[in-house]
Design an enzyme around this catalytic site. Structure first.
Site, PDB file in Angstrom:
ATOM      1  N   ASP A 272       0.853  -1.188   0.000  1.00  0.00           N
ATOM      2  CA  ASP A 272       0.000   0.000   0.000  1.00  0.00           C
ATOM      3  C   ASP A 272       0.886   1.233   0.000  1.00  0.00           C
ATOM      4  O   ASP A 272       2.120   1.130  -0.049  1.00  0.00           O
ATOM      5  CB  ASP A 272      -0.958   0.001   1.196  1.00  0.00           C
ATOM      6  CG  ASP A 272      -2.326   0.586   0.824  1.00  0.00           C
ATOM      7  OD1 ASP A 272      -2.351   1.740   0.335  1.00  0.00           O
ATOM      8  OD2 ASP A 272      -3.340  -0.099   1.013  1.00  0.00           O
TER       9      ASP A 272
ATOM     10  N   ASP B 286       3.706   1.984  -5.093  1.00  0.00           N
ATOM     11  CA  ASP B 286       2.701   2.723  -5.843  1.00  0.00           C
ATOM     12  C   ASP B 286       2.271   1.844  -7.007  1.00  0.00           C
ATOM     13  O   ASP B 286       3.059   1.525  -7.883  1.00  0.00           O
ATOM     14  CB  ASP B 286       3.301   4.040  -6.354  1.00  0.00           C
ATOM     15  CG  ASP B 286       2.313   4.875  -7.154  1.00  0.00           C
ATOM     16  OD1 ASP B 286       1.188   4.394  -7.404  1.00  0.00           O
ATOM     17  OD2 ASP B 286       2.671   6.002  -7.543  1.00  0.00           O
TER      18      ASP B 286
ATOM     19  N   ARG C 219      -8.166  -7.219  -3.796  1.00  0.00           N
ATOM     20  CA  ARG C 219      -9.502  -7.274  -3.210  1.00  0.00           C
ATOM     21  C   ARG C 219     -10.005  -5.851  -2.993  1.00  0.00           C
ATOM     22  O   ARG C 219      -9.374  -5.054  -2.315  1.00  0.00           O
ATOM     23  CB  ARG C 219      -9.498  -8.013  -1.877  1.00  0.00           C
ATOM     24  CG  ARG C 219     -10.896  -8.075  -1.245  1.00  0.00           C
ATOM     25  CD  ARG C 219     -10.852  -8.523   0.197  1.00  0.00           C
ATOM     26  NE  ARG C 219     -12.183  -8.560   0.799  1.00  0.00           N
ATOM     27  CZ  ARG C 219     -12.784  -7.513   1.359  1.00  0.00           C
ATOM     28  NH1 ARG C 219     -12.174  -6.318   1.376  1.00  0.00           N
ATOM     29  NH2 ARG C 219     -13.989  -7.618   1.879  1.00  0.00           N
TER      30      ARG C 219
ATOM     31  N   HIS D 259     -12.452  -1.626  -8.067  1.00  0.00           N
ATOM     32  CA  HIS D 259     -13.668  -0.804  -8.029  1.00  0.00           C
ATOM     33  C   HIS D 259     -13.402   0.618  -7.542  1.00  0.00           C
ATOM     34  O   HIS D 259     -14.285   1.468  -7.592  1.00  0.00           O
ATOM     35  CB  HIS D 259     -14.747  -1.482  -7.184  1.00  0.00           C
ATOM     36  CG  HIS D 259     -14.521  -1.439  -5.704  1.00  0.00           C
ATOM     37  ND1 HIS D 259     -15.502  -1.786  -4.796  1.00  0.00           N
ATOM     38  CD2 HIS D 259     -13.439  -1.094  -4.941  1.00  0.00           C
ATOM     39  CE1 HIS D 259     -15.044  -1.651  -3.569  1.00  0.00           C
ATOM     40  NE2 HIS D 259     -13.796  -1.233  -3.633  1.00  0.00           N
TER      41      HIS D 259
END
Length: 451
Positions: free
Chosen positions: A275, A306, A331, A335
């Protein structure tokens, strides 16, 4: 104990599927028989319920009522307790009018989020208890900034929904009607319009002054694991077939909620949570004393990357330098981004993939609200052929479509249909190999291979 067993039974795939059918049927019946104007009021003024849920969480009412016990607490006494707990963060907070509280809590009780056991006396029930942080009011009063630490994240998710998400939804229609243009100013998303910023949401969270929001968001993502049964992520991919010490990279994995679940289920695997640097900096401490064996053994580790930049090799404790992991796991990542950004992410993963690397995307795959004759059977409908229910299970699946619009609001992104996901994969050099639906929902485990 009986209540705990009942909740465990609800997690059984067969029971879960049956419950979804009941919810879908009840929702469809209500739409048919309820007076249309009443349905309109519930929808058009649904923000009242969101605001009341935000009040419930922000005032620590659930924790106060838990300590009061099943007999409940009168709103006058509840107001006094709320003020006392809140003064741990700010000694100068004002008293809350208990006569107003009763109306807020009664709306929640009407929606079954609380129980009014006697006039103006309220107690927790199954739904309100789900928001409970588990902390004592003494703990919250003495350290309000750590309320969400070492929790399941549901309270944090509720707070985030009532704060950023509610403000974003309030400008969604204006943004759509103007295509983001207001005079000479263009806003990339409703979030940018609501908070008058050009930063992306994650960048904005890292700005000075948003420290509490950033920490809360990490915990709220932990809470989103309830979108799916834990068994689904455990069995949504053949993890058991992977060789010992295979490396799974959890892209955009936050504090590592999913990796922890998988590491406990499959101790032969290594999980690297990737992350942004500010998230990685607070990730392990967010777990407190939980799962220390996973971190100390190196079975779960963290790495800053990144995902819009070319991938670099990374170190895995006990294994050394890794450049081509066995699985890339995304996961609830795709979206969060518009199509062109997702293609960029997937292309970087494709460039770093080995011949046998798998890509696993865990997101909703939306079903149409009508039958799609051009799709395979498992993508066409969630109900048996001939069922009078909506093919997407209607009311039982609304959480996925609510999330879809929320992604539009926060990121100008979306949940995707199978057709949309397949097009993205092909554009980035991947081919869908397998899709496994979660039991009775739109959550799906899409496995792809390099082409």
């Amino acid at each position: 104990m009986d209540q705990q067993r009942a909740e465990e039974l609800r997690g059984d795939p067969v029971v879960f599927g049956a419950a979804n059918t009941i919810v879908a049927a009840c929702g469809q019946l209500a739409a048919v028989v309820h007076k249309p104007f009443f349905s309109l009021v519930e929808g058009a003024q649904g923000g009242n319920l969101i605001a009341c849920l935000q009040f419930l969480e922000n005032t620590h009412t659930v924790e106060i009522l838990r300590e009061a016990g099943p007999q409940g607490l009168h709103v006058k006494d509840l107001a006094a307790r709320i003020t006392d707990v809140r003064r741990g963060a700010n000694p100068n907070v004002r008293d809350i009018d208990h006569t107003k509280i009763s109306h807020v809590l009664r709306l929640l009780a009407t929606y079954h989020w609380l129980q009014e056991v006697r006039p103006d006396v309220f107690a927790n029930n199954r739904l309100s208890s789900f928001i409970d942080s588990g902390k004592s009011t003494a703990q919250i009063r003495s350290s309000p900034g750590t309320k969400y630490d070492e929790t399941d994240g549901v309270a944090a998710f509720t707070a985030t929904s009532g704060d950023e998400v509610m403000k974003i939804h309030s400008v969604l229609a204006d943004w759509l009607l103007t295509d983001g243009g207001f005079g000479e100013k263009m806003y990339a998303s409703p979030f940018n319009l609501a908070f008058k910023t050009d930063l992306k949401y994650y960048e904005w969270l890292e700005e000075p002054g948003n420290e509490a929001r950033l920490a809360r968001f990490g915990h709220s993502m932990n809470g989103t694991r309830y979108w799916e049964l834990a068994e689904n992520i455990i069995y949504g991919f053949p993890w058991h077939e992977l060789p010992r010490d295979s490396v799974v990279v959890d892209i955009g994995g936050g504090i590592g909620s999913v990796s922890v679940i998988l590491a406990e289920a499959y101790p032969h695997l290594r999980f690297v949570v990737e992350d942004r640097a500010p998230v990685v900096a607070i990730a392990q401490q967010s777990w407190g004393n939980k799962h220390t064996d996973l971190f100390s053994s190196g079975r779960v580790s963290y790495h800053t990357q990144d995902f819009f930049a070319p991938r670099e090799s990374f170190e895995v404790p006990g294994l050394g330098t890794i450049s081509q992991p066995t699985v890339f796991l995304l996961r609830a990542v795709a979206h969060n981004w518009p199509d062109e950004y997702v293609v960029r992410i997937l292309k970087h993963l494709r460039a770093a993939a080995g011949e046998h690397t798998k890509l696993l995307i865990v997101d909703n795959l939306l079903t149409f609200a009508c039958f799609d004759e051009d799709s395979s059977a498992d993508m066409r409908s969630l109900v048996p052929e001939g069922s009078p229910l909506l093919p997407n299970l209607g009311r039982a699946s609304t959480n996925a479509y609510i999330l879809d619009v929320s992604m539009m609001g926060i990121f100008s992104a979306k949940e995707r249909t199978y057709r949309e996901m397949d097009a993205l994969m092909q554009n980035a050099g991947w081919m869908i190999e397998r899709v496994k639906r979660a039991v009775g929902s739109l959550w799906a485990y899409t496995t792809a291979t390099p082409v």
